[in-house]
Motif scaffolding. Structure first.
Motif, PDB file in Angstrom:
ATOM      1  N   VAL A  89     152.264  -7.898  72.980  1.00 21.39           N
ATOM      2  CA  VAL A  89     151.602  -8.286  71.730  1.00 21.39           C
ATOM      3  C   VAL A  89     152.136  -7.440  70.582  1.00 21.39           C
ATOM      4  O   VAL A  89     152.471  -7.958  69.514  1.00 21.39           O
ATOM      5  N   LYS A  90     152.256  -6.146  70.806  1.00 19.65           N
ATOM      6  CA  LYS A  90     152.771  -5.254  69.759  1.00 19.65           C
ATOM      7  C   LYS A  90     154.194  -5.652  69.367  1.00 19.65           C
ATOM      8  O   LYS A  90     154.538  -5.680  68.186  1.00 19.65           O
ATOM      9  N   LYS A  91     155.013  -5.961  70.362  1.00 14.22           N
ATOM     10  CA  LYS A  91     156.393  -6.367  70.100  1.00 14.22           C
ATOM     11  C   LYS A  91     156.429  -7.678  69.307  1.00 14.22           C
ATOM     12  O   LYS A  91     157.231  -7.819  68.385  1.00 14.22           O
ATOM     13  N   LEU A  92     155.558  -8.610  69.652  1.00 16.23           N
ATOM     14  CA  LEU A  92     155.500  -9.896  68.954  1.00 16.23           C
ATOM     15  C   LEU A  92     155.048  -9.723  67.507  1.00 16.23           C
ATOM     16  O   LEU A  92     155.607 -10.335  66.592  1.00 16.23           O
ATOM     17  N   VAL A  93     154.063  -8.867  67.289  1.00 19.76           N
ATOM     18  CA  VAL A  93     153.591  -8.589  65.928  1.00 19.76           C
ATOM     19  C   VAL A  93     154.701  -7.927  65.120  1.00 19.76           C
ATOM     20  O   VAL A  93     154.939  -8.293  63.964  1.00 19.76           O
ATOM     21  N   GLN A  94     155.412  -6.987  65.722  1.00 20.11           N
ATOM     22  CA  GLN A  94     156.540  -6.325  65.047  1.00 20.11           C
ATOM     23  C   GLN A  94     157.610  -7.344  64.683  1.00 20.11           C
ATOM     24  O   GLN A  94     158.132  -7.342  63.567  1.00 20.11           O
ATOM     25  N   GLU A  95     157.941  -8.219  65.615  1.00 20.91           N
ATOM     26  CA  GLU A  95     158.959  -9.237  65.363  1.00 20.91           C
ATOM     27  C   GLU A  95     158.534 -10.184  64.236  1.00 20.91           C
ATOM     28  O   GLU A  95     159.343 -10.542  63.373  1.00 20.91           O
ATOM     29  N   ALA A  96     157.259 -10.575  64.237  1.00 20.89           N
ATOM     30  CA  ALA A  96     156.755 -11.460  63.191  1.00 20.89           C
ATOM     31  C   ALA A  96     156.830 -10.782  61.827  1.00 20.89           C
ATOM     32  O   ALA A  96     157.243 -11.397  60.835  1.00 20.89           O
ATOM     33  N   TYR A  97     156.445  -9.511  61.774  1.00 24.76           N
ATOM     34  CA  TYR A  97     156.505  -8.769  60.507  1.00 24.76           C
ATOM     35  C   TYR A  97     157.953  -8.654  60.026  1.00 24.76           C
ATOM     36  O   TYR A  97     158.249  -8.897  58.858  1.00 24.76           O
ATOM     37  N   GLU A  98     158.860  -8.281  60.919  1.00 25.72           N
ATOM     38  CA  GLU A  98     160.269  -8.121  60.542  1.00 25.72           C
ATOM     39  C   GLU A  98     160.864  -9.433  60.058  1.00 25.72           C
ATOM     40  O   GLU A  98     161.593  -9.466  59.067  1.00 25.72           O
ATOM     41  N   PHE A  99     160.552 -10.522  60.756  1.00 27.63           N
ATOM     42  CA  PHE A  99     161.101 -11.811  60.346  1.00 27.63           C
ATOM     43  C   PHE A  99     160.514 -12.241  59.001  1.00 27.63           C
ATOM     44  O   PHE A  99     161.236 -12.731  58.129  1.00 27.63           O
ATOM     45  N   GLY A 100     159.221 -12.042  58.813  1.00 29.23           N
ATOM     46  CA  GLY A 100     158.609 -12.358  57.529  1.00 29.23           C
ATOM     47  C   GLY A 100     159.206 -11.523  56.413  1.00 29.23           C
ATOM     48  O   GLY A 100     159.483 -12.027  55.323  1.00 29.23           O
ATOM     49  N   TYR A 101     159.433 -10.243  56.676  1.00 31.78           N
ATOM     50  CA  TYR A 101     160.045  -9.350  55.687  1.00 31.78           C
ATOM     51  C   TYR A 101     161.430  -9.870  55.304  1.00 31.78           C
ATOM     52  O   TYR A 101     161.783  -9.926  54.135  1.00 31.78           O
ATOM     53  N   ALA A 104     153.990 -20.075  68.630  1.00 30.43           N
ATOM     54  CA  ALA A 104     153.685 -20.646  69.941  1.00 30.43           C
ATOM     55  C   ALA A 104     153.424 -19.542  70.960  1.00 30.43           C
ATOM     56  O   ALA A 104     152.477 -19.608  71.746  1.00 30.43           O
ATOM     57  N   ARG A 105     154.260 -18.508  70.934  1.00 32.59           N
ATOM     58  CA  ARG A 105     154.071 -17.384  71.862  1.00 32.59           C
ATOM     59  C   ARG A 105     152.766 -16.648  71.548  1.00 32.59           C
ATOM     60  O   ARG A 105     152.037 -16.236  72.452  1.00 32.59           O
ATOM     61  N   ALA A 106     152.469 -16.515  70.272  1.00 31.94           N
ATOM     62  CA  ALA A 106     151.224 -15.863  69.867  1.00 31.94           C
ATOM     63  C   ALA A 106     150.018 -16.667  70.359  1.00 31.94           C
ATOM     64  O   ALA A 106     149.020 -16.088  70.796  1.00 31.94           O
ATOM     65  N   GLN A 107     150.118 -17.980  70.289  1.00 27.68           N
ATOM     66  CA  GLN A 107     149.030 -18.849  70.764  1.00 27.68           C
ATOM     67  C   GLN A 107     148.802 -18.633  72.258  1.00 27.68           C
ATOM     68  O   GLN A 107     147.667 -18.535  72.710  1.00 27.68           O
ATOM     69  N   GLU A 108     149.905 -18.528  73.017  1.00 28.78           N
ATOM     70  CA  GLU A 108     149.814 -18.288  74.463  1.00 28.78           C
ATOM     71  C   GLU A 108     149.106 -16.973  74.766  1.00 28.78           C
ATOM     72  O   GLU A 108     148.340 -16.874  75.718  1.00 28.78           O
ATOM     73  N   LEU A 109     149.366 -15.966  73.951  1.00 28.41           N
ATOM     74  CA  LEU A 109     148.783 -14.640  74.173  1.00 28.41           C
ATOM     75  C   LEU A 109     147.402 -14.480  73.531  1.00 28.41           C
ATOM     76  O   LEU A 109     146.764 -13.446  73.676  1.00 28.41           O
ATOM     77  N   GLY A 110     146.994 -15.498  72.766  1.00 33.01           N
ATOM     78  CA  GLY A 110     145.678 -15.444  72.117  1.00 33.01           C
ATOM     79  C   GLY A 110     145.626 -14.560  70.884  1.00 33.01           C
ATOM     80  O   GLY A 110     144.565 -14.063  70.529  1.00 33.01           O
ATOM     81  N   VAL A 111     146.763 -14.361  70.233  1.00 33.58           N
ATOM     82  CA  VAL A 111     146.815 -13.495  69.046  1.00 33.58           C
ATOM     83  C   VAL A 111     147.467 -14.227  67.871  1.00 33.58           C
ATOM     84  O   VAL A 111     148.161 -13.612  67.057  1.00 33.58           O
ATOM     85  N   TYR A 112     147.224 -15.517  67.769  1.00 30.96           N
ATOM     86  CA  TYR A 112     147.858 -16.327  66.734  1.00 30.96           C
ATOM     87  C   TYR A 112     147.590 -15.787  65.334  1.00 30.96           C
ATOM     88  O   TYR A 112     148.517 -15.605  64.550  1.00 30.96           O
ATOM     89  N   GLU A 113     146.329 -15.520  65.010  1.00 37.26           N
ATOM     90  CA  GLU A 113     145.987 -15.059  63.661  1.00 37.26           C
ATOM     91  C   GLU A 113     146.642 -13.721  63.343  1.00 37.26           C
ATOM     92  O   GLU A 113     147.106 -13.504  62.228  1.00 37.26           O
TER      93      GLU A 113
END
Length: 134
Positions: free
Chosen positions: A4-16, A39-48
Motif C-alpha cells: 500500500v505504501k509503495k502504491l501511494v508513493q507511486e501515485a504521488y510520484e506519477f501525479g507530481y 484498479a490496484r488501489a481498489q483491489e487493496l481497498g485504498v482507492y481514496e
C-alpha cells in the motif's frame, strides 16, 4: 501494508510528474497508467488514499513548475525555445515516449511523500488490540 505504501508513493510520484510536466490527463498513456494505479488501489481497498495521493502530487508538481518558471529555472523561463507543433508520430510512440520520460524523471528527481499523506496510512494498520500474540 508495504504494498500500500509503495502504491501511494507511486501515485504521488506519477501525479507530481503529470503536474510538473503539464501533461494532459487525456493522453492515452497517462490515463492508462492512472487507471492501473486506481484498479490496484481498489483491489487493496485504498482507492481514496491513492486517488488523493495522485491528486496531491499533481497539485504539488504544478506548483513546483510554476515556481521554477517564475524564478527562471524552468524550460520556458531559461530562454529555451518551446518546441514547435509535433509531427504525426507512429502509433504507440506517444505511450513509449511518455513512459520513458516518466522513468527518466524519477531517476533525476527524488520525491518524498508529504507528511500528511504518510499520516493517513497509519489509519490502515489494524488496532494493536487485534494483534494478539505479538
Amino acid at each position: 501494508m508495504e504494498e500500500v505504501k509503495k502504491l501511494v508513493q507511486e501515485a504521488y510520484e506519477f501525479g507530481y510528474f503529470v503536474g510538473y510536466k503539464g501533461h494532459s490527463e487525456w493522453a492515452e498513456w497517462v490515463r492508462e497508467r492512472r487507471e492501473r494505479l486506481y484498479a490496484r488501489a481498489q483491489e487493496l481497498g485504498v482507492y481514496e488514499l491513492v486517488k488523493n495521493a495522485y491528486n496531491r502530487g499533481k497539485l504539488d508538481g504544478a506548483k513546483k513548475r510554476e515556481e521554477e518558471i517564475r524564478k527562471g529555472l524552468g524550460k520556458e523561463g531559461a530562454g529555451e525555445q518551446r518546441p514547435g507543433p509535433k509531427t504525426a508520430l507512429p502509433e504507440g510512440t506517444e505511450e513509449e515516449t511518455g513512459e520513458v520520460e516518466f522513468a527518466r524523471f524519477l531517476e533525476t528527481t527524488r520525491l518524498f511523500l508529504p507528511p500528511d499523506l504518510l499520516d493517513t496510512m497509519k489509519h490502515l494498520r489494524p488496532p494493536k488490540m487485534l494483534r494478539i500474540g505479538h
